[in-house]
Design a protein around this motif. Structure first.
Motif, PDB file in Angstrom:
ATOM      1  N   GLU A 131      45.380 109.689  70.591  1.00 58.53           N
ATOM      2  CA  GLU A 131      46.799 109.735  70.221  1.00 58.53           C
ATOM      3  C   GLU A 131      47.369 108.336  70.061  1.00 58.53           C
ATOM      4  N   HIS A 132      47.186 107.490  71.057  1.00 60.09           N
ATOM      5  CA  HIS A 132      47.795 106.155  71.033  1.00 60.09           C
ATOM      6  C   HIS A 132      46.777 105.054  70.718  1.00 60.09           C
ATOM      7  N   GLY A 133      45.720 104.958  71.525  1.00 58.24           N
ATOM      8  CA  GLY A 133      44.748 103.887  71.348  1.00 58.24           C
ATOM      9  C   GLY A 133      43.766 104.134  70.217  1.00 58.24           C
ATOM     10  N   MET A 134      43.513 105.416  69.906  1.00 61.67           N
ATOM     11  CA  MET A 134      42.565 105.819  68.865  1.00 61.67           C
ATOM     12  C   MET A 134      41.179 105.205  69.107  1.00 61.67           C
ATOM     13  N   TYR A 135      40.571 105.582  70.254  1.00 63.49           N
ATOM     14  CA  TYR A 135      39.216 105.115  70.554  1.00 63.49           C
ATOM     15  C   TYR A 135      38.514 106.128  71.461  1.00 63.49           C
ATOM     16  N   ILE A 136      37.210 105.988  71.516  1.00 65.85           N
ATOM     17  CA  ILE A 136      36.378 106.755  72.438  1.00 65.85           C
ATOM     18  C   ILE A 136      35.402 105.773  73.077  1.00 65.85           C
ATOM     19  N   THR A 137      35.254 105.862  74.387  1.00 66.37           N
ATOM     20  CA  THR A 137      34.210 105.079  75.062  1.00 66.37           C
ATOM     21  C   THR A 137      33.189 106.052  75.637  1.00 66.37           C
ATOM     22  N   GLY A 138      31.922 105.643  75.626  1.00 67.69           N
ATOM     23  CA  GLY A 138      30.883 106.527  76.147  1.00 67.69           C
ATOM     24  C   GLY A 138      29.510 105.901  76.050  1.00 67.69           C
ATOM     25  N   TYR A 139      28.515 106.685  76.413  1.00 68.82           N
ATOM     26  CA  TYR A 139      27.125 106.238  76.448  1.00 68.82           C
ATOM     27  C   TYR A 139      26.364 106.945  75.331  1.00 68.82           C
ATOM     28  N   GLU A 140      25.753 106.152  74.459  1.00 67.52           N
ATOM     29  CA  GLU A 140      25.044 106.728  73.319  1.00 67.52           C
ATOM     30  C   GLU A 140      23.630 107.135  73.714  1.00 67.52           C
ATOM     31  N   GLU A 141      23.263 108.318  73.278  1.00 65.30           N
ATOM     32  CA  GLU A 141      21.903 108.805  73.536  1.00 65.30           C
ATOM     33  C   GLU A 141      20.887 107.918  72.818  1.00 65.30           C
ATOM     34  N   GLY A 142      19.803 107.568  73.525  1.00 64.00           N
ATOM     35  CA  GLY A 142      18.750 106.759  72.939  1.00 64.00           C
ATOM     36  C   GLY A 142      19.063 105.283  72.894  1.00 64.00           C
ATOM     37  N   SER A 143      20.161 104.868  73.517  1.00 64.50           N
ATOM     38  CA  SER A 143      20.526 103.450  73.528  1.00 64.50           C
ATOM     39  C   SER A 143      20.594 102.963  74.970  1.00 64.50           C
ATOM     40  N   GLU A 144      20.210 101.716  75.176  1.00 68.69           N
ATOM     41  CA  GLU A 144      20.246 101.134  76.518  1.00 68.69           C
ATOM     42  C   GLU A 144      21.369 100.099  76.650  1.00 68.69           C
ATOM     43  N   GLU A 145      22.276 100.100  75.708  1.00 67.87           N
ATOM     44  CA  GLU A 145      23.329  99.084  75.720  1.00 67.87           C
ATOM     45  C   GLU A 145      24.416  99.362  76.757  1.00 67.87           C
ATOM     46  N   GLY A 146      24.437 100.528  77.309  1.00 68.68           N
ATOM     47  CA  GLY A 146      25.463 100.869  78.288  1.00 68.68           C
ATOM     48  C   GLY A 146      26.735 101.389  77.625  1.00 68.68           C
ATOM     49  N   LEU A 147      27.839 101.220  78.308  1.00 75.02           N
ATOM     50  CA  LEU A 147      29.111 101.765  77.826  1.00 75.02           C
ATOM     51  C   LEU A 147      29.530 101.104  76.507  1.00 75.02           C
ATOM     52  N   LYS A 148      29.857 101.938  75.524  1.00 73.79           N
ATOM     53  CA  LYS A 148      30.294 101.440  74.225  1.00 73.79           C
ATOM     54  C   LYS A 148      31.700 101.952  73.903  1.00 73.79           C
ATOM     55  N   ARG A 149      32.390 101.188  73.090  1.00 76.29           N
ATOM     56  CA  ARG A 149      33.722 101.586  72.633  1.00 76.29           C
ATOM     57  C   ARG A 149      33.664 101.827  71.116  1.00 76.29           C
ATOM     58  N   PHE A 150      34.159 102.962  70.696  1.00 83.76           N
ATOM     59  CA  PHE A 150      34.166 103.320  69.280  1.00 83.76           C
ATOM     60  C   PHE A 150      35.612 103.464  68.806  1.00 83.76           C
ATOM     61  N   GLU A 151      35.976 102.689  67.813  1.00 89.55           N
ATOM     62  CA  GLU A 151      37.318 102.789  67.247  1.00 89.55           C
ATOM     63  C   GLU A 151      37.385 104.006  66.313  1.00 89.55           C
ATOM     64  N   VAL A 152      38.453 104.760  66.426  1.00 89.10           N
ATOM     65  CA  VAL A 152      38.620 105.992  65.626  1.00 89.10           C
ATOM     66  C   VAL A 152      39.661 105.746  64.537  1.00 89.10           C
TER      67      VAL A 152
END
Length: 420
Positions: free
Chosen positions: A118-139
């Motif tokens: 609604e406000h920030g327009m993002y999702i943070t989470g852990y991608e399957e098959g990746s070892e990078e850790g927590l990621k932020r995705f802009e929506v």
């Protein structure tokens, strides 16, 4: 069948223009309008254009424009959910897949840690098959959920109804009833253009072939100067004298193209509303022209509005019984009778119904546009909006009571039809 077609067209036009008013002002304010519907209940026909789904529904008892933010969003993304993300060329997420993710092999699957759509327009989470850790995705501001293969546009707060100024929200709500008044004015304007606008002059309009006016020698366009020696200055004066003298000889002093004539006329006897009155078979004089038509449309819209408001006042004070109200069944029956009297009267009937719909919707009752505007007035006075859940509950209860009233009125209509 003609009555059915007339009723469907009139009802459809009244609801269409009412909801079109809401839609136009809402879109102008930047509100995401998810659906524009004529009727309620199951969908009969639907198509999507731009951001809005246009539908015709089964029950012909109204319509609605579903604006983002007015109802709770049906799809949520919560921590722990597994969703698929499809990104656009700019790297921002354009589509969020909530189920059947195996059908989108190109999607990035993540376990959601946090989502603000609604406000920030993002999702943070852990991608399957990746070892990078927590990621932020802009929506992206123009993004969609995909659920069961169907796309639903995500509404950022800036696209929601509640984010707009009080003036923008009030305008979007008021635009519906306003369009009904405007529609009535346009209908009456066109009647004035094609038929001429009635004028209150002591001048004969069109004459009927079987009326005593024509058989006595009067002609359309004659200017009446006096009747039985009594001068007249308006068409109303002429009508009053004729109505009061059935089967009595009247001496008309008329001016016809500069020539003064004396014509004797005997009004025929006619029963109307339990009274015996006189008539000579002459219509109200009309004046053709755009300016006259505009004046006629405005004055008739005002007069009908005034009469309906006075009728509502009588209902409130008890001078008018609820049993005399009509719902869809009663309006259908009345439309049938009006349609038999001619297309002109049918258009006037449509204009009256349009004004009636506009006035009823402006009543300060929950679930109606007037109830919404009343909440906006309270918000303006107290300086902050009323809790959305409390307002929603009030409107829900109001809608339920309106549906109950509709059932009572419809039952009364059915009883009247069987008792005729």
């Amino acid at each position: 069948m003609n009555t059915v077609i007339a009723f469907v067209l009139i009802f459809g036009a009244l609801v269409f223009f009412h909801e079109l008013g809401h839609l136009m002002l809402a879109k102008r304010a930047g509100i995401l309008c998810r659906e524009f519907a004529i009727g309620f209940g199951p969908k009969i026909l639907s198509f999507k254009r731009n951001e809005t789904v246009y539908t015709i529904r089964l029950l012909p008892i109204g319509g609605f424009v579903r604006m983002a933010g007015e109802d709770p969003e049906m799809i949520e993304v919560k921590p722990g959910y597994h969703v698929g993300l499809l990104e656009g060329k700019d790297g921002k997420v354009e589509k969020i897949i909530t189920n059947n993710k195996e059908k989108y092999p190109q999607a990035r699957i993540i376990e959601v840690e946090k989502a603000d759509l609604e406000h920030g327009m993002y999702i943070t989470g852990y991608e399957e098959g990746s070892e990078e850790g927590l990621k932020r995705f802009e929506v992206s501001e123009q993004s969609f959920f995909i659920t069961d293969g169907q796309e639903v546009q995500i509404a950022p707060y800036s696209r929601q109804f509640a984010s707009k100024t009080l003036g923008q929200r009030a305008a979007a709500i008021f635009a519906g009833p306003f369009m009904n008044f405007l529609l009535a004015f346009v209908i009456l304007l066109f009647l004035g253009l094609f038929q001429g606008a009635p004028v209150d002059l002591p001048k004969l309009g069109e004459l009927t072939k079987d009326g005593t006016a024509m058989s006595s020698g009067l002609k359309e366009g004659d200017t009446i100067e006096s009747i039985n020696g009594k001068s007249v200055s308006s068409w109303r004066d002429v009508v009053e004298i004729i109505r009061a003298n059935p089967e009595k000889e009247l001496n008309f002093q008329v001016n016809r193209k500069g020539e003064d004539l004396s014509v004797k006329v005997v009004p025929e006897k006619f029963s109307a509303g339990g009274q015996t009155i006189g008539r000579i078979g002459a219509y109200t004089p009309v004046e053709k022209g755009f300016v006259s038509a505009v004046k006629y449309g405005a004055s008739e819209t005002y007069n009908v509005t005034k009469e309906i408001i006075l009728g509502l006042g009588k209902l409130i004070t008890g001078q008018f019984s609820i049993k005399m109200l009509s719902g869809p069944v009663g309006i259908y029956d009345a439309t049938d009778k009006v349609a038999q009297s001619g297309i002109e009267n049918l258009f006037r009937w449509a204009a009256m119904l349009s004004i009636n719909l506009g006035i009823v919707n402006l009543l300060p009752l929950p679930a109606l546009d007037g109830g919404r505007l009343l909440f906006f007035l309270v918000e303006a006075v107290r300086g902050k909006p009323i809790d959305r859940q409390k307002e929603g509950m009030v409107h829900f209860i109001g809608f339920a009571l309106l549906m109950l009233l509709m059932l009572v009125v419809t039952w009364n209509d059915i009883q009247r039809l069987f008792l005729q």
